[in-house]
Design a protein around this motif. Sequence first.
Motif: not given
Length: 268
Positions: A69-70, A73-74, A76, A78, A101-106
């Motif tokens: 996830s991190d 997100r970090d 940005k 997939w 995981y998406t680029p938002r860490g989801e």
Amino acid sequence: MKVAAIQMVSGISLDANLSEALRLLRQAAHDGAELAVLPEYFCFMGHQDADKLLIAETPGLGTVQDFLSDAARDLKMWIVGGTLPMATDDPTHAANASLAYTPRGENISRYDKIHLFRYDNGRESYDEASVLVAGETPTVFECKARDGQGWRVGQSVCYDLRFGELYRMLAADLLLVPAAFTHTTGQAHWEVLLRARAIENQAYVIASAQGGLHENGRRTWGHSMVIDPWGEVMAMQAEGSGVVLAELDMERLQNVRQQLPALQHRRL
């Protein structure tokens, strides 16, 4: 959409594996990848199969899930986390799960490996069912590229590659195959099976593999690659850690399906 197949030679140290995975993901992001796929068991290759039970995580809670996830997100980007062991109701068995995981860490998707590998040639033997529970659900997710193009992504893991009916059910534009193919079976069948799945489904394939001699003595085949819908290998790395990059083109995929509309000609 630029994609990356990450190849590793994972060992028995979770921290060392995650550190190497992050290095490779950073390299992929630096080179412009929007989607990166890690190999099967990128986080851990123990001395024996049962060792993976010691690091099995519960959904939404655990070091490996936090890492994925991190990183997504970090950077940005997939990220599909190859596989990691996930706890089940039976403490003697885990699920071999691939998390996206998406680029938002989801965490947008989880696929549990459906087909469990068993092989014995008298010199080397494997039986994943001794510590793993088979999944039951074919899984797809929607990946939106930075240009707004949506991609239907079908998930699979390693031994699933031998079961063409799974990929028909996925009906995807892009097929993912994180793997840890043995050197023996990989040398014989890896590339031909990957190219077959790409050709018969007229889809791109990202195959991210373990590739080398591991601390536990196991030798994996490697040859991570990206394949286009016509079955052509776009990029490949034979052995060792590395990042395999390729540019996916939706227009190319649509042209292949239009020029040879085999998917429309299915009768069974």
